[in-house]
Design a protein around this motif. Structure first.
Motif, PDB file in Angstrom:
ATOM      1  N   UNK A 149      82.277  65.992  72.988  1.00  0.00           N
ATOM      2  CA  UNK A 149      81.428  65.713  74.142  1.00  0.00           C
ATOM      3  C   UNK A 149      82.137  66.070  75.445  1.00  0.00           C
ATOM      4  N   UNK A 150      83.428  65.781  75.506  1.00  0.00           N
ATOM      5  CA  UNK A 150      84.192  66.093  76.707  1.00  0.00           C
ATOM      6  C   UNK A 150      83.633  65.384  77.925  1.00  0.00           C
ATOM      7  N   UNK A 151      83.484  66.124  79.022  1.00  0.00           N
ATOM      8  CA  UNK A 151      82.957  65.519  80.248  1.00  0.00           C
ATOM      9  C   UNK A 151      81.486  65.846  80.462  1.00  0.00           C
ATOM     10  N   UNK A 152      80.812  66.324  79.401  1.00  0.00           N
ATOM     11  CA  UNK A 152      79.388  66.623  79.508  1.00  0.00           C
ATOM     12  C   UNK A 152      78.559  65.347  79.383  1.00  0.00           C
ATOM     13  N   UNK A 153      77.367  65.390  79.906  1.00  0.00           N
ATOM     14  CA  UNK A 153      76.465  64.243  79.798  1.00  0.00           C
ATOM     15  C   UNK A 153      75.751  64.216  78.451  1.00  0.00           C
ATOM     16  N   UNK A 154      75.453  65.404  77.896  1.00  0.00           N
ATOM     17  CA  UNK A 154      74.681  65.509  76.663  1.00  0.00           C
ATOM     18  C   UNK A 154      75.340  66.509  75.742  1.00  0.00           C
ATOM     19  N   UNK A 155      74.967  66.501  74.481  1.00  0.00           N
ATOM     20  CA  UNK A 155      75.702  67.292  73.498  1.00  0.00           C
ATOM     21  C   UNK A 155      75.335  68.773  73.491  1.00  0.00           C
ATOM     22  N   UNK A 156      74.107  69.129  73.745  1.00  0.00           N
ATOM     23  CA  UNK A 156      73.685  70.524  73.615  1.00  0.00           C
ATOM     24  C   UNK A 156      73.250  71.075  74.963  1.00  0.00           C
ATOM     25  N   UNK A 157      73.880  72.139  75.383  1.00  0.00           N
ATOM     26  CA  UNK A 157      73.448  72.897  76.560  1.00  0.00           C
ATOM     27  C   UNK A 157      73.482  72.070  77.845  1.00  0.00           C
ATOM     28  N   UNK A 158      74.215  70.974  77.836  1.00  0.00           N
ATOM     29  CA  UNK A 158      74.362  70.084  78.994  1.00  0.00           C
ATOM     30  C   UNK A 158      73.012  69.626  79.551  1.00  0.00           C
ATOM     31  N   UNK A 159      72.080  69.400  78.645  1.00  0.00           N
ATOM     32  CA  UNK A 159      70.778  68.844  79.025  1.00  0.00           C
ATOM     33  C   UNK A 159      70.308  67.954  77.885  1.00  0.00           C
ATOM     34  N   UNK A 160      69.550  66.933  78.213  1.00  0.00           N
ATOM     35  CA  UNK A 160      69.031  66.050  77.173  1.00  0.00           C
ATOM     36  C   UNK A 160      68.136  66.848  76.239  1.00  0.00           C
ATOM     37  N   UNK A 161      68.273  66.559  74.942  1.00  0.00           N
ATOM     38  CA  UNK A 161      67.491  67.288  73.942  1.00  0.00           C
ATOM     39  C   UNK A 161      67.231  66.403  72.735  1.00  0.00           C
ATOM     40  N   UNK A 162      66.534  66.972  71.771  1.00  0.00           N
ATOM     41  CA  UNK A 162      66.271  66.259  70.519  1.00  0.00           C
ATOM     42  C   UNK A 162      67.557  65.823  69.842  1.00  0.00           C
ATOM     43  N   UNK A 163      68.629  66.608  70.006  1.00  0.00           N
ATOM     44  CA  UNK A 163      69.899  66.247  69.390  1.00  0.00           C
ATOM     45  C   UNK A 163      70.393  64.894  69.887  1.00  0.00           C
ATOM     46  N   UNK A 164      70.154  64.596  71.144  1.00  0.00           N
ATOM     47  CA  UNK A 164      70.625  63.329  71.705  1.00  0.00           C
ATOM     48  C   UNK A 164      69.819  62.146  71.198  1.00  0.00           C
ATOM     49  N   UNK A 165      68.563  62.363  70.841  1.00  0.00           N
ATOM     50  CA  UNK A 165      67.780  61.297  70.217  1.00  0.00           C
ATOM     51  C   UNK A 165      68.426  60.887  68.899  1.00  0.00           C
ATOM     52  N   UNK A 166      68.742  61.862  68.073  1.00  0.00           N
ATOM     53  CA  UNK A 166      69.348  61.551  66.777  1.00  0.00           C
ATOM     54  C   UNK A 166      70.743  60.964  66.942  1.00  0.00           C
ATOM     55  N   UNK A 167      71.575  61.571  67.799  1.00  0.00           N
ATOM     56  CA  UNK A 167      72.947  61.100  67.946  1.00  0.00           C
ATOM     57  C   UNK A 167      72.987  59.693  68.530  1.00  0.00           C
ATOM     58  N   UNK A 168      72.159  59.433  69.519  1.00  0.00           N
ATOM     59  CA  UNK A 168      72.132  58.091  70.109  1.00  0.00           C
ATOM     60  C   UNK A 168      71.703  57.057  69.087  1.00  0.00           C
ATOM     61  N   UNK A 169      70.669  57.373  68.326  1.00  0.00           N
ATOM     62  CA  UNK A 169      70.204  56.408  67.333  1.00  0.00           C
ATOM     63  C   UNK A 169      71.283  56.108  66.302  1.00  0.00           C
ATOM     64  N   UNK A 170      71.999  57.128  65.870  1.00  0.00           N
ATOM     65  CA  UNK A 170      73.080  56.913  64.911  1.00  0.00           C
ATOM     66  C   UNK A 170      74.154  56.007  65.510  1.00  0.00           C
ATOM     67  N   UNK A 171      74.577  56.287  66.719  1.00  0.00           N
ATOM     68  CA  UNK A 171      75.642  55.495  67.340  1.00  0.00           C
ATOM     69  C   UNK A 171      75.186  54.072  67.657  1.00  0.00           C
ATOM     70  N   UNK A 172      73.911  53.880  67.924  1.00  0.00           N
ATOM     71  CA  UNK A 172      73.398  52.530  68.183  1.00  0.00           C
ATOM     72  C   UNK A 172      73.555  51.626  66.966  1.00  0.00           C
ATOM     73  N   UNK A 173      73.626  52.214  65.794  1.00  0.00           N
ATOM     74  CA  UNK A 173      73.767  51.400  64.591  1.00  0.00           C
ATOM     75  C   UNK A 173      75.167  50.811  64.441  1.00  0.00           C
ATOM     76  N   UNK A 174      76.016  51.043  65.436  1.00  0.00           N
ATOM     77  CA  UNK A 174      77.323  50.365  65.497  1.00  0.00           C
ATOM     78  C   UNK A 174      77.289  49.146  66.403  1.00  0.00           C
ATOM     79  N   UNK A 175      76.124  48.801  66.923  1.00  0.00           N
ATOM     80  CA  UNK A 175      76.095  47.739  67.923  1.00  0.00           C
ATOM     81  C   UNK A 175      76.369  46.351  67.348  1.00  0.00           C
ATOM     82  N   UNK A 176      76.421  46.223  66.045  1.00  0.00           N
ATOM     83  CA  UNK A 176      76.840  44.948  65.460  1.00  0.00           C
ATOM     84  C   UNK A 176      78.366  44.803  65.494  1.00  0.00           C
ATOM     85  N   UNK A 177      79.061  45.844  65.960  1.00  0.00           N
ATOM     86  CA  UNK A 177      80.515  45.827  66.090  1.00  0.00           C
ATOM     87  C   UNK A 177      80.889  46.113  67.540  1.00  0.00           C
ATOM     88  N   UNK A 178      82.199  46.066  67.838  1.00  0.00           N
ATOM     89  CA  UNK A 178      82.668  46.464  69.169  1.00  0.00           C
ATOM     90  C   UNK A 178      83.425  47.792  69.111  1.00  0.00           C
TER      91      UNK A 178
END
Length: 223
Positions: A149-178
C-alpha cells in the motif's frame, strides 16, 4: 430491479461481516438501487434456494439479465459496468482485478483461519496450539500488504475501486482483535473506507433487519 439475498438475522459477532454487505456497498457506490430478499437459516437448505445458491450461502444476485452467486464475482460484475468502481483504461482495470483477487486469495484465507479459531473454536486444544502459528502467518501477510500500500490511499490506480470493497471487508473481519493496530497504514485505510457514505448506507441496510429482529425478540441480542 436488482435483488440481493441476505439473512433476516445473524448473531452479533457476524453482523457487519455477512458477505451481502460487499454487494450492497458496490451497488451503493455505483448508484444502483436494489431490493434485499431476506431469508432465514431454515431457507438455506431448501431446493428453491439451492437452485440459486448451491451452497446455501448469501448473497445470491439477480438484475433481470444475469443470476449470480459468490460475492467477489458479483462485485466484479457490478464494477465492470461502473466508472465509480473500475477505471476505463485496460491497465487500470487489470490492476483493480488483480487487487480484488488478492484480497480474496492472498489475504482472506489467513484472516478467515484466525477468525474460525477465535470465534468458533477458542476453547479447543488444537485451536490453542494452532493459533500462534496462524497469527504469525497472518502478520507476515499484513506486513507485506502494508508495504504494498505504501503511502497511497487505495490499492489500485490510487483511486477507490471494487478492489477496496473486497480488501476492506476482509480486513474488517479482524475487528474482534487488536492486530490491525500494529499496521497503522492498514488501520487508516480501513477507517478511510468505512467513512465513505456508500459503506455507511450499506452497513445500515444490512443491520436494519437484525435490529428489528432483536427488538421483537430481545434474547437474540445476547447472541
Amino acid at each position: 430491479m436488482i435483488q440481493v439475498t441476505a439473512f433476516k438475522w445473524v448473531p452479533p459477532f457476524a453482523q457487519g461481516s455477512v458477505r451481502d454487505i460487499r454487494v450492497r456497498w458496490a451497488l451503493e457506490e455505483a448508484g444502483l438501487g436494489y431490493d434485499d430478499h431476506l431469508i432465514g437459516f431454515e431457507d438455506q437448505a431448501t431446493p428453491a434456494y439451492r437452485a440459486r445458491q448451491p451452497f446455501g450461502q448469501v448473497p445470491a444476485f439477480s438484475d433481470g439479465k444475469v443470476e449470480m452467486f459468490e460475492s467477489g464475482a458479483i462485485v466484479l460484475y457490478i464494477a465492470q459496468n461502473s466508472d465509480q468502481l473500475m477505471p476505463a483504461d485496460e491497465a487500470g482495470r487489470a490492476m483493480v482485478m488483480t487487487w480484488l483477487f488478492a484480497a480474496m486469495n492472498s489475504v482472506e484465507p489467513y484472516v478467515a483461519e484466525l477468525a474460525t479459531i477465535d470465534l468458533f473454536n477458542a476453547d479447543k486444544g488444537w485451536a490453542k496450539e494452532r493459533r500462534p502459528e496462524v497469527e504469525a502467518m497472518l502478520r507476515k501477510r499484513l506486513a507485506d500488504l502494508q508495504t504494498a500500500l505504501g503511502d497511497r490511499r487505495w490499492f489500485a490506480c490510487n483511486r477507490f475501486s471494487a478492489a477496496d470493497i473486497l480488501m476492506t471487508h476482509v480486513l474488517r473481519d479482524l475487528r474482534h482483535t487488536d492486530i490491525l493496530a500494529d499496521y497503522p497504514a492498514l488501520a487508516d485505510y480501513v477507517a478511510r473506507a468505512e467513512a465513505r457514505p456508500a459503506f455507511q448506507r450499506a452497513l445500515e441496510d444490512q443491520l436494519k433487519p437484525f435490529k428489528a429482529a432483536e427488538a421483537a425478540r430481545p434474547e437474540l441480542a445476547a447472541g
